[in-house]
Design a protein around this motif. Structure first.
Motif, short mmCIF file in Angstrom:
data_model
loop_
_atom_site.label_atom_id
_atom_site.label_comp_id
_atom_site.label_asym_id
_atom_site.label_seq_id
_atom_site.Cartn_x
_atom_site.Cartn_y
_atom_site.Cartn_z
N SER A 183 44.08 30.69 31.47
CA SER A 183 45.51 30.45 31.69
C SER A 183 46.10 29.58 30.60
O SER A 183 47.23 29.81 30.13
N THR A 198 40.31 31.71 34.99
CA THR A 198 41.73 31.39 35.15
C THR A 198 41.91 30.10 35.96
O THR A 198 40.98 29.63 36.63
N GLN A 241 41.14 30.47 39.56
CA GLN A 241 39.70 30.40 39.89
C GLN A 241 39.21 28.96 39.95
O GLN A 241 38.38 28.62 40.80
N ARG A 265 53.58 37.42 36.29
CA ARG A 265 52.63 37.83 37.32
C ARG A 265 53.32 38.60 38.44
O ARG A 265 52.80 39.59 38.95
N ASN A 282 52.69 42.00 35.56
CA ASN A 282 51.23 42.16 35.56
C ASN A 282 50.59 40.98 36.29
O ASN A 282 50.59 39.86 35.78
N PRO A 283 50.01 41.21 37.48
CA PRO A 283 49.38 40.11 38.23
C PRO A 283 48.22 39.46 37.47
O PRO A 283 47.87 38.32 37.75
N GLN A 284 47.65 40.21 36.51
CA GLN A 284 46.51 39.69 35.74
C GLN A 284 46.92 39.24 34.34
O GLN A 284 46.12 39.26 33.41
N ASP A 344 47.42 36.43 32.93
CA ASP A 344 46.64 35.35 32.31
C ASP A 344 45.44 35.92 31.55
O ASP A 344 45.18 35.56 30.40
N CYS A 345 44.73 36.84 32.22
CA CYS A 345 43.53 37.41 31.62
C CYS A 345 43.87 38.33 30.46
O CYS A 345 43.18 38.32 29.43
N THR A 346 44.92 39.14 30.61
CA THR A 346 45.25 40.08 29.53
C THR A 346 45.72 39.35 28.28
O THR A 346 45.37 39.73 27.15
N GLN A 384 42.71 37.83 26.69
CA GLN A 384 41.95 38.86 25.97
C GLN A 384 42.61 39.17 24.63
O GLN A 384 41.92 39.39 23.63
#
Length: 328
Positions: A129, A171, A174, A211, A215-217, A219-221, A224
């Motif tokens: 994040s 994240t 998590q 989010r 895109n709810p994800q 942070d991860c995208t 990446q």
């Protein structure tokens, strides 16, 4: 300390082995603010310590920004005593005037503790994040690829001290869940809700919106994306260094041979220009500085730039670009 093995424990254990971020028996200084990310990191490393035989300690940096900063430092010190690990503290004097100044002071303080106490690694609780926030923050400020991938897994603080960020695949959601599961007492930093700070606005407003609506994800995208950019930046910097050395004159290290650089892609021309200017300027070169130098690659003989910060100008001398330091 009793450890309940979780997917985060297993994931971090495997990541450290795969990436070789930390090795067995190292002396590691854990930067702990008391917030959820740093507590998550400290608990994970303490639980993994029997497998890795690290020498662990906790460091806390008190910026003196908040009225409760002394209580915050005491909270972290007491936690270190409970976990039976050494505790070190740096207190700002004077108080840093900005986020950027605070960050610089914090890393300086952590480096100082590591050097004085013999720790080879400083670890921080930066997450995926944080990586997403940094990418967005630098994007809107006009940064190129280097700024977008700035939050890397490791970078040297000194030749003997490495800064490591083991949680960049995890994240903030998590780490919050982990702290709740492990019943860790998280210290709530009220300044994290202050929207006057640009990073807080990105965290609380921009990423929340992305989010919810795109895109709810996210942070991860975005993390990446930063990971992909990191590998590409490393490659381009290596190629630019090779090209700069090829185009340089050993007798005049700040000179550039134009025909060699003109045959290269513009991406490498800009990186070579930036590398040259980093050696020359008293400040980090900006986009306009780089473009002025790149423009001289195809300019007529005797063309020159206006003065760069610090007073030097670049001038075309046949097939060479030379730097001339103006006298005040």
């Amino acid at each position: 300390m009793t450890a309940s093995w979780t997917p985060l424990h297993a994931g971090l254990h495997q990541l450290l082995r795969d990436r070789q971020l930390l090795t067995r028996g190292q002396s590691i200084l854990m930067a702990v603010s008391g917030g959820q990310d740093s507590l998550c990191l400290a608990k994970l490393l303490l639980d993994l310590q029997p497998k890795w035989h690290w020498h662990l300690a906790i460091a806390h940096c008190d910026h003196r920004w908040r009225p409760d900063s002394i209580a915050n430092a005491t909270f972290v010190r007491d936690l270190a005593q409970t976990w039976q690990v050494p505790y070190f503290q740096q207190t700002a004097d004077p108080t840093p005037p900005s986020e950027a100044a605070a960050r610089e002071w914090r890393y300086h303080g952590l480096t100082q503790i590591a050097q004085q106490q013999g720790y080879s690694h400083v670890v921080t609780g930066h997450t995926a994040s944080d990586r997403a926030e940094t990418l967005l923050y630098n994007l809107v400020r006009g940064s190129g690829m280097d700024g977008l991938q700035a939050l890397t897994w490791q970078r040297p603080l000194t030749p003997a001290v490495m800064l490591t960020r083991p949680l960049l695949a995890i994240t903030r959601a998590q780490t919050a869940e982990f702290c709740q599961q492990q019943a860790l007492p998280v210290w709530e930093d009220t300044t994290n809700q202050d929207l006057h700070h640009a990073r807080n606005r990105i965290r609380l407003d921009v990423l929340t919106y992305l989010r919810a609506h795109l895109n709810p994800q996210v942070d991860c995208t975005l993390a990446q994306t930063a990971e992909l950019l990191q590998a590409e930046v490393e490659f381009l910097e290596q190629e630019a260094t090779r090209l700069r050395l090829q185009a340089s004159d050993p007798q005049m290290p700040n000179g550039c041979q134009r025909q060699i650089l003109l045959a290269a892609p513009v991406a490498l021309q800009r990186r070579v220009a930036r590398q040259v200017l980093r050696q020359l300027l008293p400040i980090s070169p900006g986009f306009d500085h780089v473009e002025k130098l790149v423009a001289l690659l195809s300019a007529p003989h005797r063309s020159q730039t206006d003065p760069f910060p610090g007073g030097a100008i670049a001038q075309v001398d046949g097939d060479w670009i030379r730097f001339i330091h103006l006298q005040n």
